[in-house]
Design a protein around this motif. Structure first.
Motif, PDB file in Angstrom:
ATOM      1  N   PRO A  91     134.583  -6.730  38.955  1.00 60.44           N
ATOM      2  CA  PRO A  91     134.490  -5.456  39.676  1.00 60.44           C
ATOM      3  C   PRO A  91     135.694  -5.266  40.603  1.00 60.44           C
ATOM      4  O   PRO A  91     136.353  -6.238  40.987  1.00 60.44           O
ATOM      5  CB  PRO A  91     133.200  -5.606  40.489  1.00 60.44           C
ATOM      6  CG  PRO A  91     133.036  -7.072  40.666  1.00 60.44           C
ATOM      7  CD  PRO A  91     133.621  -7.703  39.435  1.00 60.44           C
ATOM      8  N   ASP A  92     135.974  -4.019  40.947  1.00 63.99           N
ATOM      9  CA  ASP A  92     137.027  -3.729  41.917  1.00 63.99           C
ATOM     10  C   ASP A  92     136.625  -4.302  43.269  1.00 63.99           C
ATOM     11  O   ASP A  92     135.431  -4.446  43.572  1.00 63.99           O
ATOM     12  CB  ASP A  92     137.237  -2.217  42.055  1.00 63.99           C
ATOM     13  CG  ASP A  92     137.768  -1.597  40.770  1.00 63.99           C
ATOM     14  OD1 ASP A  92     138.427  -2.327  39.993  1.00 63.99           O
ATOM     15  OD2 ASP A  92     137.509  -0.399  40.547  1.00 63.99           O
ATOM     16  N   ALA A  93     137.593  -4.596  44.093  1.00 65.64           N
ATOM     17  CA  ALA A  93     137.322  -5.110  45.431  1.00 65.64           C
ATOM     18  C   ALA A  93     136.586  -4.044  46.233  1.00 65.64           C
ATOM     19  O   ALA A  93     136.886  -2.845  46.129  1.00 65.64           O
ATOM     20  CB  ALA A  93     138.618  -5.491  46.134  1.00 65.64           C
ATOM     21  N   TYR A  94     135.620  -4.470  47.015  1.00 68.90           N
ATOM     22  CA  TYR A  94     134.835  -3.547  47.835  1.00 68.90           C
ATOM     23  C   TYR A  94     135.671  -3.061  49.018  1.00 68.90           C
ATOM     24  O   TYR A  94     136.292  -3.856  49.719  1.00 68.90           O
ATOM     25  CB  TYR A  94     133.564  -4.229  48.345  1.00 68.90           C
ATOM     26  CG  TYR A  94     132.809  -3.378  49.318  1.00 68.90           C
ATOM     27  CD1 TYR A  94     132.220  -2.195  48.921  1.00 68.90           C
ATOM     28  CD2 TYR A  94     132.699  -3.752  50.648  1.00 68.90           C
ATOM     29  CE1 TYR A  94     131.539  -1.401  49.805  1.00 68.90           C
ATOM     30  CE2 TYR A  94     132.019  -2.964  51.552  1.00 68.90           C
ATOM     31  CZ  TYR A  94     131.438  -1.790  51.128  1.00 68.90           C
ATOM     32  OH  TYR A  94     130.760  -0.997  52.016  1.00 68.90           O
ATOM     33  N   ASP A  95     135.680  -1.752  49.229  1.00 71.61           N
ATOM     34  CA  ASP A  95     136.379  -1.153  50.359  1.00 71.61           C
ATOM     35  C   ASP A  95     135.347  -0.756  51.403  1.00 71.61           C
ATOM     36  O   ASP A  95     134.584   0.189  51.199  1.00 71.61           O
ATOM     37  CB  ASP A  95     137.152   0.084  49.888  1.00 71.61           C
ATOM     38  CG  ASP A  95     137.874   0.775  51.019  1.00 71.61           C
ATOM     39  OD1 ASP A  95     137.953   0.211  52.131  1.00 71.61           O
ATOM     40  OD2 ASP A  95     138.378   1.896  50.798  1.00 71.61           O
ATOM     41  N   PRO A  96     135.289  -1.446  52.536  1.00 76.79           N
ATOM     42  CA  PRO A  96     134.247  -1.173  53.536  1.00 76.79           C
ATOM     43  C   PRO A  96     134.517   0.082  54.360  1.00 76.79           C
ATOM     44  O   PRO A  96     133.658   0.522  55.111  1.00 76.79           O
ATOM     45  CB  PRO A  96     134.270  -2.417  54.423  1.00 76.79           C
ATOM     46  CG  PRO A  96     135.673  -2.910  54.325  1.00 76.79           C
ATOM     47  CD  PRO A  96     136.118  -2.582  52.913  1.00 76.79           C
ATOM     48  N   LYS A  97     135.682   0.701  54.240  1.00 74.87           N
ATOM     49  CA  LYS A  97     136.025   1.867  55.064  1.00 74.87           C
ATOM     50  C   LYS A  97     135.314   3.101  54.544  1.00 74.87           C
ATOM     51  O   LYS A  97     135.354   3.412  53.377  1.00 74.87           O
ATOM     52  CB  LYS A  97     137.533   2.092  55.026  1.00 74.87           C
ATOM     53  CG  LYS A  97     138.000   3.280  55.808  1.00 74.87           C
ATOM     54  CD  LYS A  97     138.799   2.839  57.003  1.00 74.87           C
ATOM     55  CE  LYS A  97     139.428   4.001  57.714  1.00 74.87           C
ATOM     56  NZ  LYS A  97     138.551   4.715  58.590  1.00 74.87           N
TER      57      LYS A  97
END
Length: 129
Positions: free
Chosen positions: A101-107
């Motif tokens: 999966p793509d890296a999670y972006d918390p923003k």
């Protein structure tokens, strides 16, 4: 108090729905096995809540990209205890096992400052979830 009770009851209903095996009854008399069952259910419940939160955040990002304005007060009423999209007995595919999966972006570009300034009752905590 009512708001906190409603949230706890919603979580408990959700957790019970997740722990569908044996209708939520722990039939084993061994305390270690009972604890395992409870911890597994808690892990599974938290995993589904996290997945739902990721899905909700992704939808919000898509709406922001489309130029829609997101009202933080509307977001305060969204619950991560969603079950309609889950097929517990499901369809299982193994062809995606090797996909990363793509890296999670918390923003998340939503300004929650107005809710913080108004206090907990303004965020809809006095209403049933």
């Amino acid at each position: 108090m009512t708001a906190a009770t409603n949230k706890v009851e919603s979580f408990n209903r959700f957790s019970h729905w997740i722990g569908f095996g044996n209708r939520g009854v722990i039939a084993d008399n061994d305390p270690i096995e009972q604890e395992k069952a409870m911890k597994f259910n808690a892990l599974l419940t938290n995993t589904v809540i996290f997945h739902n939160a990721l899905d909700i955040a992704e939808i919000i990002r898509q709406l922001l990209e489309e130029g829609r304005e997101i009202d933080p007060e509307d977001l305060a009423h969204i619950s991560p205890y969603l079950t309609e999209h889950i097929n517990r007995f499901g369809e299982y595919s193994t062809h995606e096992l090797g996909i990363q999966p793509d890296a999670y972006d918390p923003k998340l570009d939503v300004d929650f400052t107005p809710l913080r300034e108004q206090g907990p009752t303004a965020a809809g905590l006095g209403q049933a979830a």
